[in-house]
Design a protein around this motif. Sequence first.
Motif, PDB file in Angstrom:
ATOM      1  N   PRO A  68      17.178  -1.396  15.784  1.00 23.75           N
ATOM      2  CA  PRO A  68      17.880  -0.140  15.368  1.00 23.75           C
ATOM      3  C   PRO A  68      18.484  -0.623  13.985  1.00 23.75           C
ATOM      4  O   PRO A  68      18.830  -1.720  13.802  1.00 23.75           O
ATOM      5  CB  PRO A  68      18.824  -0.221  16.218  1.00 23.75           C
ATOM      6  CG  PRO A  68      18.324  -0.758  17.697  1.00 23.75           C
ATOM      7  CD  PRO A  68      17.400  -1.959  16.888  1.00 23.75           C
ATOM      8  N   ARG A  69      18.664   0.533  13.129  1.00 25.13           N
ATOM      9  CA  ARG A  69      19.215   0.228  11.590  1.00 25.13           C
ATOM     10  C   ARG A  69      19.730   1.378  11.286  1.00 25.13           C
ATOM     11  O   ARG A  69      19.394   2.622  12.048  1.00 25.13           O
ATOM     12  CB  ARG A  69      17.938  -0.165  10.734  1.00 25.13           C
ATOM     13  CG  ARG A  69      16.931   1.005  10.563  1.00 25.13           C
ATOM     14  CD  ARG A  69      15.507   0.552  10.207  1.00 25.13           C
ATOM     15  NE  ARG A  69      14.940  -0.303  11.263  1.00 25.13           N
ATOM     16  CZ  ARG A  69      13.699  -0.842  10.791  1.00 25.13           C
ATOM     17  NH1 ARG A  69      13.210  -0.641   9.774  1.00 25.13           N
ATOM     18  NH2 ARG A  69      13.139  -1.561  11.738  1.00 25.13           N
ATOM     19  N   ILE A  70      20.392   1.362  10.192  1.00 23.32           N
ATOM     20  CA  ILE A  70      21.226   2.504   9.496  1.00 23.32           C
ATOM     21  C   ILE A  70      20.194   3.577   8.783  1.00 23.32           C
ATOM     22  O   ILE A  70      19.538   3.065   7.897  1.00 23.32           O
ATOM     23  CB  ILE A  70      22.296   2.302   8.529  1.00 23.32           C
ATOM     24  CG1 ILE A  70      23.332   1.443   9.514  1.00 23.32           C
ATOM     25  CG2 ILE A  70      22.991   3.320   7.759  1.00 23.32           C
ATOM     26  CD1 ILE A  70      24.353   0.748   8.691  1.00 23.32           C
ATOM     27  N   GLY A  71      20.404   4.673   9.057  1.00 21.27           N
ATOM     28  CA  GLY A  71      19.509   5.663   8.183  1.00 21.27           C
ATOM     29  C   GLY A  71      20.149   7.135   7.967  1.00 21.27           C
ATOM     30  O   GLY A  71      21.271   7.425   8.461  1.00 21.27           O
ATOM     31  N   LEU A 102      15.453   8.509   6.536  1.00 21.78           N
ATOM     32  CA  LEU A 102      15.322   7.573   5.478  1.00 21.78           C
ATOM     33  C   LEU A 102      16.110   6.160   5.834  1.00 21.78           C
ATOM     34  O   LEU A 102      17.195   6.288   6.341  1.00 21.78           O
ATOM     35  CB  LEU A 102      16.056   8.253   4.201  1.00 21.78           C
ATOM     36  CG  LEU A 102      15.699   6.969   2.976  1.00 21.78           C
ATOM     37  CD1 LEU A 102      14.208   7.236   2.438  1.00 21.78           C
ATOM     38  CD2 LEU A 102      16.745   7.868   1.655  1.00 21.78           C
ATOM     39  N   ASP A 103      15.287   5.101   5.735  1.00 19.78           N
ATOM     40  CA  ASP A 103      15.960   3.823   6.042  1.00 19.78           C
ATOM     41  C   ASP A 103      16.815   3.306   5.051  1.00 19.78           C
ATOM     42  O   ASP A 103      16.314   2.805   3.946  1.00 19.78           O
ATOM     43  CB  ASP A 103      14.668   2.752   6.270  1.00 19.78           C
ATOM     44  CG  ASP A 103      15.121   1.463   6.933  1.00 19.78           C
ATOM     45  OD1 ASP A 103      16.336   1.212   6.649  1.00 19.78           O
ATOM     46  OD2 ASP A 103      14.199   0.684   7.425  1.00 19.78           O
ATOM     47  N   LEU A 104      17.924   3.460   5.162  1.00 26.26           N
ATOM     48  CA  LEU A 104      19.154   2.965   4.397  1.00 26.26           C
ATOM     49  C   LEU A 104      19.128   1.628   4.294  1.00 26.26           C
ATOM     50  O   LEU A 104      19.364   1.047   3.158  1.00 26.26           O
ATOM     51  CB  LEU A 104      20.297   3.689   4.518  1.00 26.26           C
ATOM     52  CG  LEU A 104      20.497   5.201   4.434  1.00 26.26           C
ATOM     53  CD1 LEU A 104      21.744   5.646   4.480  1.00 26.26           C
ATOM     54  CD2 LEU A 104      19.827   5.638   3.090  1.00 26.26           C
ATOM     55  N   ALA A 105      19.002   0.713   5.529  1.00 23.25           N
ATOM     56  CA  ALA A 105      19.095  -0.523   5.175  1.00 23.25           C
ATOM     57  C   ALA A 105      17.841  -1.227   4.456  1.00 23.25           C
ATOM     58  O   ALA A 105      18.019  -2.200   3.651  1.00 23.25           O
ATOM     59  CB  ALA A 105      18.832  -1.020   6.810  1.00 23.25           C
ATOM     60  N   PRO A 115      23.569  -3.143  13.009  1.00 25.61           N
ATOM     61  CA  PRO A 115      22.936  -2.306  13.701  1.00 25.61           C
ATOM     62  C   PRO A 115      23.715  -1.190  14.157  1.00 25.61           C
ATOM     63  O   PRO A 115      23.147  -0.427  15.259  1.00 25.61           O
ATOM     64  CB  PRO A 115      22.440  -3.148  14.946  1.00 25.61           C
ATOM     65  CG  PRO A 115      23.513  -4.192  14.968  1.00 25.61           C
ATOM     66  CD  PRO A 115      23.967  -4.571  13.544  1.00 25.61           C
ATOM     67  N   THR A 116      24.863  -1.001  13.655  1.00 28.32           N
ATOM     68  CA  THR A 116      26.054  -0.195  13.865  1.00 28.32           C
ATOM     69  C   THR A 116      26.507   0.631  12.791  1.00 28.32           C
ATOM     70  O   THR A 116      26.504  -0.172  11.593  1.00 28.32           O
ATOM     71  CB  THR A 116      27.133  -0.462  15.006  1.00 28.32           C
ATOM     72  OG1 THR A 116      27.941  -1.327  14.464  1.00 28.32           O
ATOM     73  CG2 THR A 116      26.590  -0.953  16.314  1.00 28.32           C
ATOM     74  N   PHE A 175      27.885   4.369  16.793  1.00 26.36           N
ATOM     75  CA  PHE A 175      28.753   3.350  16.684  1.00 26.36           C
ATOM     76  C   PHE A 175      28.835   2.504  18.053  1.00 26.36           C
ATOM     77  O   PHE A 175      28.414   3.003  19.124  1.00 26.36           O
ATOM     78  CB  PHE A 175      30.304   3.829  16.426  1.00 26.36           C
ATOM     79  CG  PHE A 175      30.420   4.712  15.073  1.00 26.36           C
ATOM     80  CD1 PHE A 175      30.959   3.726  14.063  1.00 26.36           C
ATOM     81  CD2 PHE A 175      30.294   5.864  14.892  1.00 26.36           C
ATOM     82  CE1 PHE A 175      31.455   4.292  12.591  1.00 26.36           C
ATOM     83  CE2 PHE A 175      30.629   6.623  13.669  1.00 26.36           C
ATOM     84  CZ  PHE A 175      31.090   5.597  12.719  1.00 26.36           C
ATOM     85  N   ALA A 176      29.285   1.250  17.794  1.00 30.26           N
ATOM     86  CA  ALA A 176      29.939   0.441  18.919  1.00 30.26           C
ATOM     87  C   ALA A 176      31.205   0.919  19.074  1.00 30.26           C
ATOM     88  O   ALA A 176      31.859   0.985  18.352  1.00 30.26           O
ATOM     89  CB  ALA A 176      29.913  -0.959  18.684  1.00 30.26           C
ATOM     90  N   ILE A 177      31.492   1.681  20.312  1.00 31.68           N
ATOM     91  CA  ILE A 177      32.781   2.664  20.395  1.00 31.68           C
ATOM     92  C   ILE A 177      33.905   1.767  20.885  1.00 31.68           C
ATOM     93  O   ILE A 177      33.691   1.133  22.144  1.00 31.68           O
ATOM     94  CB  ILE A 177      32.258   3.813  21.389  1.00 31.68           C
ATOM     95  CG1 ILE A 177      31.121   4.680  20.682  1.00 31.68           C
ATOM     96  CG2 ILE A 177      33.672   4.724  21.686  1.00 31.68           C
ATOM     97  CD1 ILE A 177      30.846   5.699  21.668  1.00 31.68           C
TER      98      ILE A 177
END
Lengths: 428, 428
Positions: free
Chosen positions: A41-44, A52-55, A72-73, A121-123
């Motif tokens: 998992p990654r930010i996009g 789009l893979d922002l990481a 990863p969050t 998010f990790a809530i």
Amino acid sequence: MPLDHTHEAAATSWVESARDHPVFPVQNLPLGIFAPADGRPRIGTAIGACILDLAALAERLPEAVRPALAAPTLNALMDRPPAERVALRHAVFALLTDPARRAAAEPCLHAAADCTLHLPFAIGDYTDFYVGIHHATNIGRQFRPDNPLLPNYKHVPIGYHGRASSVRPSGVPVVRPKGQRKPPEAEQPVYGPCARLDYELELGVWIAQGNEPGDPIAIATAGDHVAGFCLLNDWSARDLQAWEYQPLGPFLAKNFHTTVSPWVITAEALAPFRAAQPPRPAGDPAPLPYLWDAGDQARGALAVDLEVLISTAAMRAAGLPPHRLSHGPATNMYWTVAQIVAHHASNGCDLRPGDLLGTGTISAPTPDGYGSLMELSTGGKTPVTLPSGETRSFLEDGDEVILAATARAAGFAPIGFGECRATVLPAR
Amino acid sequence: MPLDHTHEAAATSWVESARDHPVFPVQNLPLGIFAPADGRPRIGTAIGACILDLAALAERLPEAVRPALAAPTLNALMDRPPAERVALRHAVFALLTDPARRAAAEPCLHAAADCTLHLPFAIGDYTDFYVGIHHATNIGRQFRPDNPLLPNYKHVPIGYHGRASSVRPSGVPVVRPKGQRKPPEAEQPVYGPCARLDYELELGVWIAQGNEPGDPIAIATAGDHVAGFCLLNDWSARDLQAWEYQPLGPFLAKNFHTTVSPWVITAEALAPFRAAQPPRPAGDPAPLPYLWDAGDQARGALAVDLEVLISTAAMRAAGLPPHRLSHGPATNMYWTVAQIVAHHASNGCDLRPGDLLGTGTISAPTPDGYGSLMELSTGGKTPVTLPSGETRSFLEDGDEVILAATARAAGFAPIGFGECRATVLPAR
């Protein structure tokens, strides 16, 4: 650098599927967590039919947010100052609209259909409010026909704590809960599968930067603490709720599952879709000063159309498309988002990045906009008829509920919220 | 290897301060997170006036738990199977009682007075129950003199969600919350500092291994999911609560601060102090099968004495010691810990390691055991007189509230829970 939405509105992306895309044009650029078929998992960001893979592109994005883009969050990213979030949006917008940057960005595009979406998010904490005044009135009327709203409703943005562990992204099936309930005619309660399972149409608000314990948030700055929005289905077991909720509120009736759309529709993307908060009806009390800000009243509401659709197993077998149960605007909120944020922190309660606030069910004043089956079926007395000929007072196993939202404003391409759907599985 | 508490009871530690220590003899071995003056937070156990660094000793502890011992919280450690937790206790017990192991362990001892204690877990969700039937009766009587308990109370372990971000370890001052309240004689609500600030005496239950979403926990195995216990002060703003709580329960009246004692008194350490659950009064309903287990009834209660003390600024200035406001046994819980765990998961709600469950205020049936000022002062009508000559209906700025607990059983050294204290600071 302030946002220039007029400039943005005229732009198009070199990602062809994004042009005139009804949900994810380049003017949306929601943030989320995705995993390609073979990756972690990654930010996009969603763009047309792609992600789009922002990481992977961090080196081409503002230096201040680069460390946070590796997580990863979204928690660390949304803990950055608002100006950095705006700078990130500018940079991503440029990557996706400037033909000269296409060669660098295109290798980082994934087909959305091949990716898995995770919670953004990790809530830390999840709070559910009750700002849909027509919903509160409809529900209250079933218990107190002559006096549906309690005396505090127009003074206090009523809310209660939900359960963070129960929040899951769109697509995860909801297992019908079992629970203790007392049928009206029974002498004693029983334990078994919920017989009155319902959905609730809500918006979710994701918190960005928080506040220190003991320090309230002023309403004038409350908007700075909002990262963005999602759709939220607050699945509800009405029979469990009726038996358990006195005197401390809903508990097991709600905490078995809450579905959110996984993309964070950012506050920046929604800026052109802000609207004036509808004036309070004559005779309603003025909010106390800690809940009142003229700027918020002028642009604190959201011009977002909401809808609920249902697809039953029989409908799918017959090839029938999902059926729209209701639709209405998000302006049916009695309190603005800034008001609920300011109220939440008004006692010094500390909000943290990744906290989730639900608005409560947003119903319109008329039945075509009721945001739950409890309202549509008048507590089960007036079942809804579906195109398959089936009726529903409450949900049955196999039913899929789909929430959708679109922000609309003259001169701007509409943007959507993406999917918020889940299917009911039998109780275990 | 099962626990042998008779063997343990006869042992002494080579740590001299642990011998006959009223709180942390070697029979206690609570787990927690501490930081030496010059170090980062790590896992340790309290032994007498010292703390043993378990992270530093990982190579001498069971291999299965070593990776988890390197973490800055107990979440991963308490996610291990119960047998591994027992093995860890055996190994730590051996380190601290076997003179041959002293040379290896002694360099890892820190003076507790030089260390900072942190929250033991990253808390995913915090739930507060309401199992103190005398408290529920006392509070209910103030609103409904003829019918203090609602019809569901003896069928449902009533609970509601609290706020995880508000939980802080002993010693962190509590800032008096501001909030919206409606004085009884006022026409309109006001916003300002809470005028009826109170404490609540509770036990906290830390969850170890959790359950999968959708899968209830059987009551017969519910105890396996309990890592241990702490003291919990559920600070409460009674005036905010009275105005806000209908219809969805307490919210800002509770979520500004919750204090816990930082050491986890493990389920293993408390095994000798389990007691029979007091029989239900004649005429009370039998619990439904999902809440009933004969073994739990035989040993599901805790032989723990609880007390509340107060120290005002004037008392401290006069050199007066803290004054005991109340004391009573934890057996005044109408539901056992296994019952509340099983109920919480009975709808498929997933519990996770590090979740915190509060019992609710544990009051005794008589005023010397009332667990809140709301009860002791009868809602402010019968103020409490302190040794300084001061009176208290509710808490004033500068007041320190101290909760204490000691487990006692014939043939076993008593063990304590450690400090749960905080001082009230003025509203900001």
